[in-house]
Design a protein around this motif. Structure first.
Motif, mmCIF file in Angstrom:
data_model
loop_
_atom_site.group_PDB
_atom_site.id
_atom_site.type_symbol
_atom_site.label_atom_id
_atom_site.label_comp_id
_atom_site.label_asym_id
_atom_site.label_seq_id
_atom_site.Cartn_x
_atom_site.Cartn_y
_atom_site.Cartn_z
ATOM 1 N N MET A 51 0.841 -1.197 0.000
ATOM 2 C CA MET A 51 0.000 0.000 0.000
ATOM 3 C C MET A 51 0.875 1.247 0.000
ATOM 4 S SD MET A 51 -3.283 -0.859 0.669
ATOM 5 C CE MET A 51 -4.233 -0.339 2.064
ATOM 6 N N SER A 52 0.609 2.080 -0.952
ATOM 7 C CA SER A 52 1.397 3.308 -0.961
ATOM 8 C C SER A 52 0.545 4.437 -1.507
ATOM 9 C CB SER A 52 2.660 3.109 -1.796
ATOM 10 O OG SER A 52 2.620 3.914 -2.929
ATOM 11 N N ALA A 53 0.998 5.651 -1.251
ATOM 12 C CA ALA A 53 0.195 6.818 -1.600
ATOM 13 C C ALA A 53 -0.052 6.917 -3.107
ATOM 14 C CB ALA A 53 0.883 8.083 -1.099
ATOM 15 N N ILE A 54 0.780 6.217 -3.886
ATOM 16 C CA ILE A 54 0.610 6.311 -5.339
ATOM 17 C C ILE A 54 -0.757 5.797 -5.762
ATOM 18 C CG2 ILE A 54 1.649 4.034 -5.730
ATOM 19 C CD1 ILE A 54 2.136 7.036 -7.989
ATOM 20 N N LEU A 55 -1.313 4.872 -4.944
ATOM 21 C CA LEU A 55 -2.620 4.321 -5.295
ATOM 22 C C LEU A 55 -3.694 5.398 -5.328
ATOM 23 C CD1 LEU A 55 -2.598 0.976 -3.298
ATOM 24 C CD2 LEU A 55 -2.172 1.351 -5.718
ATOM 25 N N LEU A 56 -3.519 6.424 -4.512
ATOM 26 C CA LEU A 56 -4.511 7.502 -4.477
ATOM 27 C C LEU A 56 -4.650 8.169 -5.829
ATOM 28 C CD1 LEU A 56 -3.508 9.190 -1.103
ATOM 29 C CD2 LEU A 56 -5.458 7.728 -1.533
ATOM 30 N N VAL A 57 -3.568 8.141 -6.604
ATOM 31 C CA VAL A 57 -3.606 8.736 -7.939
ATOM 32 C C VAL A 57 -3.891 7.676 -8.981
ATOM 33 C CG1 VAL A 57 -2.348 10.155 -9.572
ATOM 34 C CG2 VAL A 57 -1.874 10.347 -7.139
ATOM 35 N N ALA A 58 -3.205 6.544 -8.834
ATOM 36 C CA ALA A 58 -3.241 5.542 -9.894
ATOM 37 C C ALA A 58 -4.626 4.930 -10.032
ATOM 38 C CB ALA A 58 -2.205 4.454 -9.611
ATOM 39 N N ILE A 59 -5.251 4.610 -8.913
ATOM 40 C CA ILE A 59 -6.537 3.921 -9.024
ATOM 41 C C ILE A 59 -7.611 4.788 -9.670
ATOM 42 C CG2 ILE A 59 -8.419 2.954 -7.644
ATOM 43 C CD1 ILE A 59 -6.365 1.505 -6.054
ATOM 44 N N PRO A 60 -7.802 6.052 -9.232
ATOM 45 C CA PRO A 60 -8.785 6.869 -9.949
ATOM 46 C C PRO A 60 -8.471 7.002 -11.431
ATOM 47 C CG PRO A 60 -8.056 7.973 -7.961
ATOM 48 C CD PRO A 60 -7.237 6.752 -8.083
ATOM 49 N N LEU A 61 -7.185 7.131 -11.760
ATOM 50 C CA LEU A 61 -6.799 7.296 -13.156
ATOM 51 C C LEU A 61 -7.153 6.044 -13.959
ATOM 52 C CD1 LEU A 61 -5.537 9.628 -14.618
ATOM 53 C CD2 LEU A 61 -3.311 8.573 -14.340
ATOM 54 N N LEU A 62 -6.824 4.895 -13.386
ATOM 55 C CA LEU A 62 -7.115 3.637 -14.064
ATOM 56 C C LEU A 62 -8.611 3.466 -14.232
ATOM 57 C CD1 LEU A 62 -6.037 0.903 -15.100
ATOM 58 C CD2 LEU A 62 -6.357 0.027 -12.798
ATOM 59 N N LEU A 81 -15.307 15.690 -0.484
ATOM 60 C CA LEU A 81 -16.221 16.592 -1.191
ATOM 61 C C LEU A 81 -16.603 16.034 -2.550
ATOM 62 C CD1 LEU A 81 -15.014 20.191 -0.356
ATOM 63 C CD2 LEU A 81 -17.149 19.109 0.249
ATOM 64 N N ILE A 82 -15.626 15.421 -3.247
ATOM 65 C CA ILE A 82 -15.973 14.870 -4.562
ATOM 66 C C ILE A 82 -17.013 13.768 -4.393
ATOM 67 C CG2 ILE A 82 -15.107 13.552 -6.528
ATOM 68 C CD1 ILE A 82 -12.564 15.074 -6.402
ATOM 69 N N ALA A 113 -10.641 14.106 -12.505
ATOM 70 C CA ALA A 113 -10.364 15.262 -11.652
ATOM 71 C C ALA A 113 -9.780 14.810 -10.329
ATOM 72 C CB ALA A 113 -11.656 16.050 -11.408
ATOM 73 N N MET A 114 -10.332 13.719 -9.790
ATOM 74 C CA MET A 114 -9.845 13.209 -8.516
ATOM 75 C C MET A 114 -8.378 12.799 -8.638
ATOM 76 S SD MET A 114 -11.357 9.978 -6.441
ATOM 77 C CE MET A 114 -12.825 10.629 -5.737
ATOM 78 N N ALA A 115 -8.060 12.064 -9.719
ATOM 79 C CA ALA A 115 -6.672 11.647 -9.921
ATOM 80 C C ALA A 115 -5.762 12.866 -10.027
ATOM 81 C CB ALA A 115 -6.565 10.791 -11.183
ATOM 82 N N GLY A 116 -6.198 13.839 -10.846
ATOM 83 C CA GLY A 116 -5.371 15.017 -11.066
ATOM 84 C C GLY A 116 -5.136 15.798 -9.779
ATOM 85 N N LEU A 117 -6.203 16.024 -9.026
ATOM 86 C CA LEU A 117 -6.067 16.842 -7.817
ATOM 87 C C LEU A 117 -5.265 16.099 -6.743
ATOM 88 C CD1 LEU A 117 -9.611 18.446 -7.614
ATOM 89 C CD2 LEU A 117 -7.483 19.487 -8.356
#
Lengths: 458, 111, 611
Positions: free
Chosen positions: A1-12, A76-77, A98-102
């Motif tokens: 588990m790492s913080a990258i998932l916060l970006v990667a999963i929404p993007l995927l 909020l999203i 937007a979630m991935a980007g932010l």
């Protein structure tokens, strides 16, 4: 588990959800909730991507500051998505983007990566405003956003040419070692302007009027609360750690922001359209937040961002929903909106009072504390400007409130769904609760986002 | 030298955006600006007489490389630029559908 | 042992209960409000006089409280006015749109009042002030006009903004947030600025010239039971701030106005106070609405208070403090009498009313007593205070201020008499045949206020002795008051024996009564029983004598009365224009404009660095 998932999963999931468009909003909510859970489980610290040691490669950093920002953004999203599942369901994929980007924007400590996320979240924002069905306004936003991020990239590249790194920590050290502020003035200006476009700072923000002046229940809170909060957080991080304005640059930035505060509220004062009043007040608030970061009042700036994001969510949801049903957002035609919707009216009133900074609500404690901090720093003139602006703000908000509470010539009836009401009440109660119980707010201090330390140690 | 050219291109793009009221022309101006910016980025990493930064067993140490990082950045920047342009064109199409013109001045007060 | 903290918490709790009860039943909620107010007033009166309240804080961690005679004097007067007014609630709330929130906000604002006068910290003072402003602000639009709330809020917040800037100036220059030590520590130029800022706050809340515009608008249009609170209680907040500035900071102490030996700042305030007196009087003479008339009278009384506190001696201060009490009681009584009439008839316009004495004799009597006090005629409280202020002004030799004060007194006769004659005396209009005297619940406070108006005029010694405590606290000599209520000022230059005066007055009234009994009864004629220049007048309203009553006098100044209003209107317009200019400059639909700004800023910056 790492913080990258916060970006990667929404993007995927954003790309996958195009295949199953129908389920996109549900996927969005699941991913959002997953992110929130992750945020409570993850440890603080940096993430190194691709195996390059620092300062090479891309790094993410999760500290208290970014954790607060991320929780706010994702929550909020999710809330906005839940409320708009029926009307704007097909924007699910875009909200995921937007979630991935932010999330990336808040997490990254690499300047070029920051630019990439700025563009991703920017493109998502343009698409979100396209739901207003005003293509010229969206285009206006797109053109300015593109120019803004180009300027930002320009600044970043100049910095890279000077110091040979794109990493925050390394860059800060290199600048400190060089100790010549004059040579970084140009890149910092370009970066500040680039971010200023997105963070709604006057005079780079002419897109706001078009984008928010015709917003709906999805685009309004997304742009005015989520994007504003995220961009304020990252702008704050830049100002607090990297820019550290000095000399002429400090003067010009301070003047710009002060003018922004005053003019923002003056413009709201001269508006008769409800959405315009709200959006110009956001412009003024964004400038106040930036001004606090410039003066090193980080902790209260953070709370101000949070309080504003919550209040503005309620306000834009209430007004945009009413506008949609009434068909016009002139304050005159919205008179008597709350005569039948007492609960909604109360929530809206509390949110407004919080933005105005009146006692018993969280906005008051924040205002008082940051003003005290400014007074401690001897910035009496800034206090005068902020207070004059808040006087004007108080007058137009009271005018608005009184109009909304009392019937005009025509009776209007607007129905708010139960889900809307629940959100309003929860947020209003939160504003009220933290207005009277302020102990948790004192737990963060101005060094909440000391990027260099963590980067170098982690 | 090439950096001056890049900056001039960038300013041309800004100028185009500044003076044009036609949506398509504005998008073209944005592209010109981005090209200028990309050239500028590339120029940062350029070293005279440098060779391509490819690591292989045969190349010896001590050779002059072109900085590979700006090249990687430019690739990303180009991709992003294309994305923005595509989105801009889509919006332009929808503008044309709504107003029957590409010129922002000819749209009147319809908003 | 009553504790300030508990009182505030109880009021906050009670306000939410009051909301629920009022939602169930208006009457129930209002009675609950009366009980809550009464409890608070009783606790304050029971423990507060001897400074016996508990100031410890257990549940409100941010707050600190401290008892002073000064604060208590204000808090007991205001709590009393609140209590009196709350008796009116059951009869008025039914007609208001958001009646459930009315009681809630009423009690919340009382909590704010208690906090404001007991706190010893500037930021908390600001907290309570803002609390009072926004809670009361939402009460006003329930009356006649919604714009009134905006006007009230605008001026009040302007005042508190000025105060907050002053507070932060003190904080940044001395590091003090404690009220007493902060005001003591400030010096030099900063002291002058703080003095001015605090006075702006005081003027704005007191409704004194030139920040008086909101006063008639808010008083005139507020709900009927709320006007007495505004005039009797809330404007006194301004007096409190004014006292803080005038007595505690003397920034121009070495810049004396030679002939009268008074610091320049204080002298200017005295002049402004006199302008308030004159302006309020002239406007009140002109006004047709009874509530607006009383509002202008409040403005002129605010002027008296300012003059009193700018004279820097204990006689004037005692007069000022006494005037605060006398005016609170008198104006509350007057506004409540008007409210009772308005409840019965539905209007406060003088030319639409008349002959109410036949239907509402007790209300008439209450109003009569109140206006005698306001005009400063013995044997009412207003006479004692005005006498003290007169003595002090004359003793200082301030001729123009003295003229203004005498003018205000004479003017009072002219205007307070008008509603009396128009509303209560004269002929009764046909449409008011059904009108009855106010119900007994509303008469209770009427009687109490009437009694107090007389009591303060006949036996001032108890109150003056308490005022002596305040004077001691402020560092001034006590007033010479003997137990038989004889007041002696300036070593025998002025001696007042209110009890004797009252006795003479009573004898006079008795003789008049005997003459009234002995003389032949007058015959009652109807209003239409007349001919005017051989024409029969069809509309009885035209015969109402209060139409154009002071026309010759009004003609002298009627063209010059609204230039201050115009000033604020044009100020608001200017702000709007700047806003529109901002929109034009920065919010243009043309992308090029924004680009121009970006480029301009970059160039400016590079130019600045190059320099």
């Amino acid at each position: 588990m790492s913080a990258i998932l916060l970006v990667a999963i929404p993007l995927l999931v954003a790309f996958l959800s195009i295949l199953v468009k129908k389920y996109a909003p549900y996927l969005l909510i699941i991913v959002g909730l997953f992110n929130l859970v992750m945020l409570f489980l993850l440890q603080d610290g940096g993430v190194i991507i691709g195996g390059f040691d620092q300062p090479l490669g891309i790094n993410l950093l999760l500290n208290l500051y970014s954790r607060i920002a991320l929780i706010l953004i994702n929550a909020l999203i999710v809330v906005i998505a839940c409320l708009n599942i029926k009307d704007y369901g097909k924007y699910g994929s875009i909200l995921l983007l937007a979630m991935a980007g932010l999330n990336g924007l808040v997490l990254t400590v690499d300047l070029f990566n920051f630019f990439v996320f700025l563009e991703i979240s920017g493109i998502a924002a343009y698409l979100i405003t396209s739901s207003n069905k005003k293509p010229t306004n969206t285009f206006h936003y797109l053109a300015l956003g593109a120019v803004g991020s180009s300027l930002f990239l320009f600044g970043v590249i100049i910095l890279y040419a000077m110091y040979g790194t794109l990493n925050y920590g390394a860059m800060i050290e290199a600048i400190a070692a060089n100790n010549n502020y004059a040579e970084v003035v140009l890149p910092f200006t370009l970066m500040f302007i680039g971010l200023g476009v997105e963070a709604k700072l006057l005079p780079f923000n002419s897109w706001v009027k078009g984008a928010l002046g015709h917003s709906n229940t999805m685009s309004g809170p997304m742009i005015a609360s989520v994007y504003a909060a995220a961009l304020s957080f990252v702008l704050g991080r830049m100002i607090d750690n990297l820019f550290l304005f000095q000399g002429t640059l400090l003067t010009i930035v301070t003047v710009l922001l002060t003018v922004g505060i005053l003019l923002g509220d003056f413009m709201a004062f001269s508006s008769t359209k409800t959405r315009e009043i709200l959006l110009f007040s956001s412009v003024a608030q964004a400038s106040i937040v930036a001004l606090l970061f410039v003066n090193g009042v980080v902790a209260w700036a953070v709370w101000l961002i949070i309080a504003n994001a919550l209040s503005k969510t309620v306000m834009f949801l209430v007004i945009n929903k009413a506008t949609k049903e009434v068909g016009c957002d002139e304050t005159k035609s919205l008179q008597g909106l709350f005569t039948k919707n007492i609960l909604v009216g109360l929530a809206f009133t509390l949110a407004t009072l919080s933005v105005m900074g009146l006692p018993l609500l969280v906005g008051f404690m924040i205002k008082l504390n940051f003003l005290t901090a400014l007074a401690g720093a001897g910035q009496i003139w800034l206090i005068v400007a902020i207070l004059i602006a808040s006087l004007v703000e108080g007058i137009y908000f009271v005018r608005l409130l009184v109009k909304l509470w009392y019937k005009g010539e025509n009776e209007i009836s607007v129905k708010y769904n139960l889900s809307f009401k629940v959100v309003f009440v929860v947020i209003a109660l939160a504003l009220l609760a933290f207005g009277s119980y302020t102990a948790p707010m004192n737990q963060i201090d101005n060094s909440v986002d000391a990027v260099t330390e963590v980067v170098n140690n982690g | 030298m090439i950096q001056y050219a890049a900056i001039i291109l960038f300013v041309f793009g800004l100028y185009g955006l500044f003076t044009n009221r036609n949506v398509i022309k504005m998008i073209v101006s944005l592209n010109v600006m981005e090209v200028g910016l990309n050239i500028f980025i590339i120029s940062i990493g350029f070293t005279y007489d440098g060779i391509a930064p490819i690591l292989s067993s045969t190349t010896a140490n001590g050779l002059l490389y072109v900085d590979p990082l700006p090249q990687a950045l430019v690739l990303t920047a180009i991709v992003i630029g294309v994305g923005t342009t595509a989105l801009g064109l889509a919006i332009a199409k929808s503008i044309h559908k709504t107003y029957n013109t590409f010129d922002l001045d000819e749209m009147g007060d319809k908003e | 042992m009553a504790s300030i903290e508990y009182l505030i918490l109880i009021l906050v709790g009670a306000s939410f209960l009051a909301y629920l009860f009022t939602k169930l039943n208006t009457y129930l909620g209002s009675v609950f409000t009366i009980l809550a107010t009464m409890f608070v007033f009783a606790s304050l009166a029971g423990y507060g006089f001897g400074m016996g309240l508990d100031t410890t804080v257990n549940y409100l961690p941010w707050f600190t409280f401290n008892q002073t005679y000064l604060g208590f004097y204000f808090v007991i007067i205001i709590a009393f006015v609140y209590l009196m007014v709350s008796f009116f609630h059951p009869y008025y709330l039914g007609q208001y749109k958001y009646k459930d929130s009315y009681n809630m906000l009423f009690l919340l604002s009382l909590a704010g009042i208690i906090g404001a006068f007991y706190t010893d910290n500037f930021l908390q003072l600001f907290f309570f002030f803002e609390l009072i402003i926004w809670t009361t602000m939402f009460l006003i639009p329930q009356g006649k006009s919604r714009e009134a709330a905006v006007s009230y809020f605008g001026f009040s917040v302007a005042g508190s903004v000025a105060m907050l800037i002053g507070i932060f100036l003190i904080f940044s220059s001395t590091g003090q947030l404690d009220i007493t030590s902060g005001l003591a520590a400030i010096s030099g130029t900063n002291a002058i600025i703080v003095f001015i800022l605090f006075l702006i706050a005081g003027f704005a809340k007191l409704g004194a010239f030139p920040l008086h515009i909101w006063l008639p608008i808010a008083h005139g249009n507020a709900p009927h039971p709320f006007s007495p609170v505004l005039s009797g209680a809330l404007v006194k907040l301004g007096a409190f701030i004014g006292i803080l500035a005038l007595v505690r900071i003397v920034p121009t102490a070495n810049l004396l106005v030679d002939s009268i030996n008074l610091p320049l700042g204080q002298w200017l305030v005295a002049i402004l106070g006199s302008i308030s007196i004159v302006f309020g009087t002239l406007m009140a003479i002109k006004e047709d609405d009874a509530k607006k008339l009383l509002a202008y009278s409040s403005m002129s009384h605010g002027g008296y208070i300012l003059v009193a506190f700018s004279l820097m001696n204990s006689v004037a201060f005692a007069g000022g403090f006494y005037h605060i009490l006398a005016h609170a009681i008198a104006s509350a009584a007057a506004f409540m009498a008007i409210a009772a009439v308005a409840r019965a008839t539905g209007t406060t316009k003088m030319k639409e009313l008349g002959g109410m004495i036949h239907k509402m004799p007790i209300t008439y009597l209450a109003y009569l007593v109140a206006i005698i006090s306001m005009a400063g005629i013995p044997p009412m409280g207003g006479f004692i205070s005005k006498w003290l202020i007169f003595m002090a002004v004359i003793n200082k030799g301030m001729i123009f201020v003295a003229i203004a004060i005498f003018f205000g007194s004479v003017g009072s006769f002219l205007y307070v008499f008008r509603p009396l004659a128009a509303l209560f005396l004269g002929q009764e209009f046909r449409e008011y045949k059904h009108v009855k005297e106010a119900p007994i619940m509303m008469l209770i406070p009427t009687f109490i206020l009437m009694g107090l108006n007389v009591y303060t005029g006949v036996f001032p010694s108890f109150i003056l002795n308490f005022i002596n405590n305040i004077l001691g606290e402020l560092g001034y000599a006590a007033l010479n008051v003997t137990s038989s209520s004889i007041i002696n000022v300036f070593d025998g230059q002025g001696i007042l024996n209110p009890a004797l005066i009252s006795l003479v007055f009573a004898v006079g009234v008795f003789i008049a009564f005997i003459i009234f009994i002995l003389l032949k009864k007058s015959r009652s004629v109807s209003l239409m029983d007349t001919y005017t220049a051989a024409n029969f007048v069809h509309d009885e309203h035209l015969l109402h004598y209060s139409v154009d009553f002071y026309a010759p006098l009004e003609r002298l100044y009627e063209k010059h009365t609204n230039w201050m209003t115009k000033f604020y209107e044009s100020l608001a317009k200017k702000v709007k224009e700047i806003g529109n200019l901002g929109k034009y400059l920065f919010m243009s639909k043309n992308i090029g404009t924004t680009m121009l700004w970006i480029i301009t800023i970059i160039i400016l910056l590079l130019w600045g660095v190059a320099l």
